[in-house]
Design an enzyme around this catalytic site. Structure first.
Site, PDB file in Angstrom:
ATOM      1  N   HIS A  60       0.813  -1.217   0.000  1.00  0.00           N
ATOM      2  CA  HIS A  60       0.000   0.000   0.000  1.00  0.00           C
ATOM      3  C   HIS A  60       0.849   1.272   0.000  1.00  0.00           C
ATOM      4  CE1 HIS A  60       0.407  -0.157   4.526  1.00  0.00           C
ATOM      5  NE2 HIS A  60       0.473   1.151   4.358  1.00  0.00           N
ATOM      6  N   ASP A  95      -0.257  -7.659   1.573  1.00  0.00           N
ATOM      7  CA  ASP A  95       0.248  -6.287   1.554  1.00  0.00           C
ATOM      8  C   ASP A  95       1.775  -6.235   1.553  1.00  0.00           C
ATOM      9  OD1 ASP A  95       0.056  -3.541   1.446  1.00  0.00           O
ATOM     10  OD2 ASP A  95      -0.242  -3.278   3.602  1.00  0.00           O
ATOM     11  N   GLY A 164       4.025   6.370   8.089  1.00  0.00           N
ATOM     12  CA  GLY A 164       5.422   6.352   7.645  1.00  0.00           C
ATOM     13  C   GLY A 164       6.171   5.147   8.168  1.00  0.00           C
ATOM     14  N   ASN A 165       5.663   4.507   9.235  1.00  0.00           N
ATOM     15  CA  ASN A 165       6.269   3.269   9.744  1.00  0.00           C
ATOM     16  C   ASN A 165       5.924   2.073   8.864  1.00  0.00           C
ATOM     17  OD1 ASN A 165       6.108   4.437  13.021  1.00  0.00           O
ATOM     18  ND2 ASN A 165       7.920   3.380  12.256  1.00  0.00           N
ATOM     19  N   SER A 166       4.873   2.200   8.056  1.00  0.00           N
ATOM     20  CA  SER A 166       4.434   1.081   7.227  1.00  0.00           C
ATOM     21  C   SER A 166       5.574   0.541   6.373  1.00  0.00           C
ATOM     22  CB  SER A 166       3.294   1.523   6.308  1.00  0.00           C
ATOM     23  OG  SER A 166       2.131   1.790   7.026  1.00  0.00           O
TER      24      SER A 166
END
Length: 211
Positions: A60, A95, A164-166
Protein backbone atom coordinates in the site's frame (compact mmCIF):
# COMPACT_ATOMS: atom_id res chain seq x y z
CA UNK A 1 16.17 15.53 0.78
CA UNK A 2 19.12 16.21 3.09
CA UNK A 3 16.95 18.50 5.19
CA UNK A 4 14.11 16.01 5.41
CA UNK A 5 16.21 12.93 6.12
CA UNK A 6 18.61 14.73 8.46
CA UNK A 7 22.07 13.83 9.68
CA UNK A 8 22.47 10.09 10.10
CA UNK A 9 25.09 10.46 12.84
CA UNK A 10 22.79 12.67 14.87
CA UNK A 11 19.89 10.29 14.33
CA UNK A 12 21.97 7.31 15.48
CA UNK A 13 22.79 9.08 18.74
CA UNK A 14 19.09 9.71 19.35
CA UNK A 15 18.17 6.15 18.41
CA UNK A 16 20.75 4.60 20.71
CA UNK A 17 19.71 6.80 23.60
CA UNK A 18 16.01 6.04 23.18
CA UNK A 19 16.38 2.33 22.54
CA UNK A 20 17.90 1.43 25.90
CA UNK A 21 20.70 -1.02 26.66
CA UNK A 22 19.03 -4.04 25.08
CA UNK A 23 19.11 -2.45 21.62
CA UNK A 24 21.83 0.19 21.69
CA UNK A 25 24.46 -2.22 20.37
CA UNK A 26 22.48 -3.20 17.29
CA UNK A 27 20.85 0.06 16.22
CA UNK A 28 23.75 1.22 14.04
CA UNK A 29 23.84 -1.91 11.88
CA UNK A 30 20.05 -2.20 11.84
CA UNK A 31 19.54 1.33 10.52
CA UNK A 32 21.97 0.59 7.68
CA UNK A 33 19.49 -1.99 6.41
CA UNK A 34 16.45 0.31 6.51
CA UNK A 35 15.40 2.59 3.65
CA UNK A 36 12.88 5.37 3.19
CA UNK A 37 10.42 4.70 0.37
CA UNK A 38 9.06 7.73 -1.45
CA UNK A 39 6.66 7.84 -4.36
CA UNK A 40 4.95 10.69 -6.19
CA UNK A 41 2.02 10.32 -3.77
CA UNK A 42 3.16 8.64 -0.53
CA UNK A 43 5.99 7.81 1.85
CA UNK A 44 6.85 4.79 3.93
CA UNK A 45 9.64 2.49 5.00
CA UNK A 46 11.31 -0.61 3.59
CA UNK A 47 14.21 -2.85 4.48
CA UNK A 48 16.93 -4.72 2.63
CA UNK A 49 16.78 -8.51 2.55
CA UNK A 50 19.69 -9.29 0.21
CA UNK A 51 23.19 -8.01 -0.45
CA UNK A 52 22.26 -7.11 -4.04
CA UNK A 53 19.55 -4.63 -3.16
CA UNK A 54 16.21 -6.40 -2.85
CA UNK A 55 13.82 -4.47 -0.60
CA UNK A 56 10.61 -5.50 1.14
CA UNK A 57 7.89 -2.96 1.94
CA UNK A 58 4.11 -2.80 2.22
CA UNK A 59 2.28 -2.83 -1.10
CA UNK A 60 0.00 0.00 0.00
CA UNK A 61 3.03 2.29 0.34
CA UNK A 62 3.44 2.11 -3.45
CA UNK A 63 -0.17 2.85 -4.35
CA UNK A 64 -1.54 6.25 -5.36
CA UNK A 65 -4.84 7.65 -4.11
CA UNK A 66 -6.72 5.58 -6.70
CA UNK A 67 -4.99 2.34 -5.75
CA UNK A 68 -2.73 2.20 -8.80
CA UNK A 69 1.03 1.64 -8.72
CA UNK A 70 2.94 4.90 -8.29
CA UNK A 71 4.75 6.18 -11.37
CA UNK A 72 7.95 6.92 -9.48
CA UNK A 73 9.47 4.89 -6.62
CA UNK A 74 12.57 6.17 -4.82
CA UNK A 75 14.52 4.49 -2.05
CA UNK A 76 16.71 6.61 0.23
CA UNK A 77 19.39 4.56 1.97
CA UNK A 78 20.91 5.19 5.39
CA UNK A 79 23.81 7.13 3.82
CA UNK A 80 21.21 9.40 2.19
CA UNK A 81 21.83 8.05 -1.31
CA UNK A 82 18.75 8.35 -3.52
CA UNK A 83 18.10 5.29 -5.63
CA UNK A 84 15.51 4.64 -8.30
CA UNK A 85 13.71 1.44 -7.27
CA UNK A 86 12.45 -1.18 -9.70
CA UNK A 87 9.10 -2.76 -8.89
CA UNK A 88 9.42 -6.56 -8.91
CA UNK A 89 5.98 -7.67 -7.74
CA UNK A 90 3.50 -7.76 -4.90
CA UNK A 91 0.95 -9.77 -2.93
CA UNK A 92 -2.10 -7.63 -2.28
CA UNK A 93 -3.66 -10.02 0.23
CA UNK A 94 -0.62 -9.88 2.52
CA UNK A 95 0.25 -6.29 1.55
CA UNK A 96 3.83 -7.18 0.61
CA UNK A 97 5.84 -5.67 -2.26
CA UNK A 98 9.33 -6.47 -3.51
CA UNK A 99 11.61 -3.78 -4.95
CA UNK A 100 15.18 -3.74 -6.28
CA UNK A 101 17.86 -1.05 -6.17
CA UNK A 102 21.40 -1.08 -7.52
CA UNK A 103 24.39 -1.51 -5.23
CA UNK A 104 25.73 -3.80 -2.52
CA UNK A 105 24.28 -3.73 0.98
CA UNK A 106 24.18 -5.30 4.42
CA UNK A 107 20.73 -6.92 4.65
CA UNK A 108 18.60 -8.01 7.58
CA UNK A 109 18.29 -11.64 8.56
CA UNK A 110 14.71 -12.90 8.71
CA UNK A 111 14.17 -14.80 11.96
CA UNK A 112 11.96 -17.85 12.39
CA UNK A 113 8.74 -16.24 13.59
CA UNK A 114 7.57 -19.54 15.06
CA UNK A 115 10.05 -18.86 17.84
CA UNK A 116 8.61 -15.45 18.74
CA UNK A 117 7.32 -15.39 22.32
CA UNK A 118 4.74 -13.22 24.03
CA UNK A 119 6.48 -10.65 26.23
CA UNK A 120 9.79 -10.52 24.36
CA UNK A 121 11.22 -7.09 23.65
CA UNK A 122 11.04 -5.72 20.12
CA UNK A 123 11.80 -2.52 18.27
CA UNK A 124 10.12 -0.91 15.26
CA UNK A 125 12.26 1.21 12.93
CA UNK A 126 10.65 3.54 10.43
CA UNK A 127 10.15 7.02 9.10
CA UNK A 128 7.03 8.32 10.85
CA UNK A 129 5.58 11.61 9.66
CA UNK A 130 8.62 12.28 7.46
CA UNK A 131 10.94 12.69 10.45
CA UNK A 132 13.65 10.36 9.16
CA UNK A 133 14.80 7.19 10.88
CA UNK A 134 13.31 6.77 14.33
CA UNK A 135 12.72 3.91 16.69
CA UNK A 136 10.05 2.77 19.13
CA UNK A 137 10.49 -0.01 21.67
CA UNK A 138 7.87 -2.39 23.00
CA UNK A 139 7.02 -6.00 23.59
CA UNK A 140 5.19 -8.73 21.73
CA UNK A 141 1.67 -8.53 23.13
CA UNK A 142 0.32 -11.55 21.26
CA UNK A 143 1.12 -13.77 18.27
CA UNK A 144 -0.94 -15.23 15.43
CA UNK A 145 -3.45 -12.40 15.50
CA UNK A 146 -6.01 -12.28 12.68
CA UNK A 147 -5.79 -9.39 10.23
CA UNK A 148 -8.47 -7.82 8.04
CA UNK A 149 -7.64 -10.46 5.43
CA UNK A 150 -8.90 -13.15 7.82
CA UNK A 151 -5.44 -14.70 8.25
CA UNK A 152 -3.85 -15.26 11.67
CA UNK A 153 -0.39 -14.23 10.47
CA UNK A 154 0.25 -11.17 12.63
CA UNK A 155 2.30 -10.22 15.68
CA UNK A 156 0.60 -7.75 17.99
CA UNK A 157 2.96 -5.26 19.61
CA UNK A 158 2.68 -2.19 21.81
CA UNK A 159 5.62 -0.52 20.01
CA UNK A 160 4.19 2.74 18.68
CA UNK A 161 3.45 2.75 14.94
CA UNK A 162 2.74 6.00 13.10
CA UNK A 163 2.14 7.04 9.47
CA UNK A 164 5.42 6.35 7.65
CA UNK A 165 6.27 3.27 9.74
CA UNK A 166 4.43 1.08 7.23
CA UNK A 167 6.79 -1.41 5.61
CA UNK A 168 9.48 -1.05 8.26
CA UNK A 169 11.00 -3.92 10.22
CA UNK A 170 10.00 -5.18 13.65
CA UNK A 171 13.21 -6.62 15.08
CA UNK A 172 14.26 -8.65 18.09
CA UNK A 173 17.18 -8.02 20.46
CA UNK A 174 19.50 -9.89 18.07
CA UNK A 175 18.72 -7.44 15.28
CA UNK A 176 16.75 -9.99 13.26
CA UNK A 177 13.45 -9.18 11.56
CA UNK A 178 10.49 -10.98 13.11
CA UNK A 179 7.84 -9.02 11.20
CA UNK A 180 7.02 -6.17 8.84
CA UNK A 181 5.05 -3.33 10.42
CA UNK A 182 1.72 -3.34 8.67
CA UNK A 183 -1.12 -1.57 10.45
CA UNK A 184 -2.46 -0.26 13.75
CA UNK A 185 -5.93 -0.16 15.21
CA UNK A 186 -7.04 3.47 15.07
CA UNK A 187 -9.15 3.17 18.20
CA UNK A 188 -6.30 1.71 20.27
CA UNK A 189 -3.25 3.54 21.58
CA UNK A 190 -0.89 0.54 21.69
CA UNK A 191 -2.26 -1.88 19.13
CA UNK A 192 0.21 -2.35 16.28
CA UNK A 193 0.44 -5.36 14.00
CA UNK A 194 3.27 -6.83 11.95
CA UNK A 195 3.13 -9.65 9.42
CA UNK A 196 5.21 -12.54 10.78
CA UNK A 197 8.60 -13.05 9.14
CA UNK A 198 7.94 -16.61 7.99
CA UNK A 199 5.16 -15.27 5.77
CA UNK A 200 7.48 -12.55 4.48
CA UNK A 201 9.90 -15.28 3.36
CA UNK A 202 7.15 -17.32 1.78
CA UNK A 203 5.67 -14.35 -0.06
CA UNK A 204 9.00 -12.97 -1.30
CA UNK A 205 9.94 -16.39 -2.65
CA UNK A 206 6.62 -16.58 -4.49
CA UNK A 207 7.03 -13.10 -5.97
CA UNK A 208 10.60 -13.92 -7.05
CA UNK A 209 9.48 -17.05 -8.85
CA UNK A 210 6.86 -15.05 -10.74
CA UNK A 211 9.40 -12.45 -11.86
Amino acid sequence: LDTQVGSLSQQLNVLKASAGEDFSGIIGSAVNSVVTIRTDSAQGTGFLISTDGYIVTNAHVLADENGFLAKSIIAITSDQATKSASFIGYDGNLDIALLKISGTYSPFELANSNKVEIGQKVIAIGNPLGLGFSVTQGIVSQIHRTGSNGLDYYIQTDAALNPGNSGGPLINTQGEVIGINNFKVSSGESLGFALESNYIKETVNKISQEE
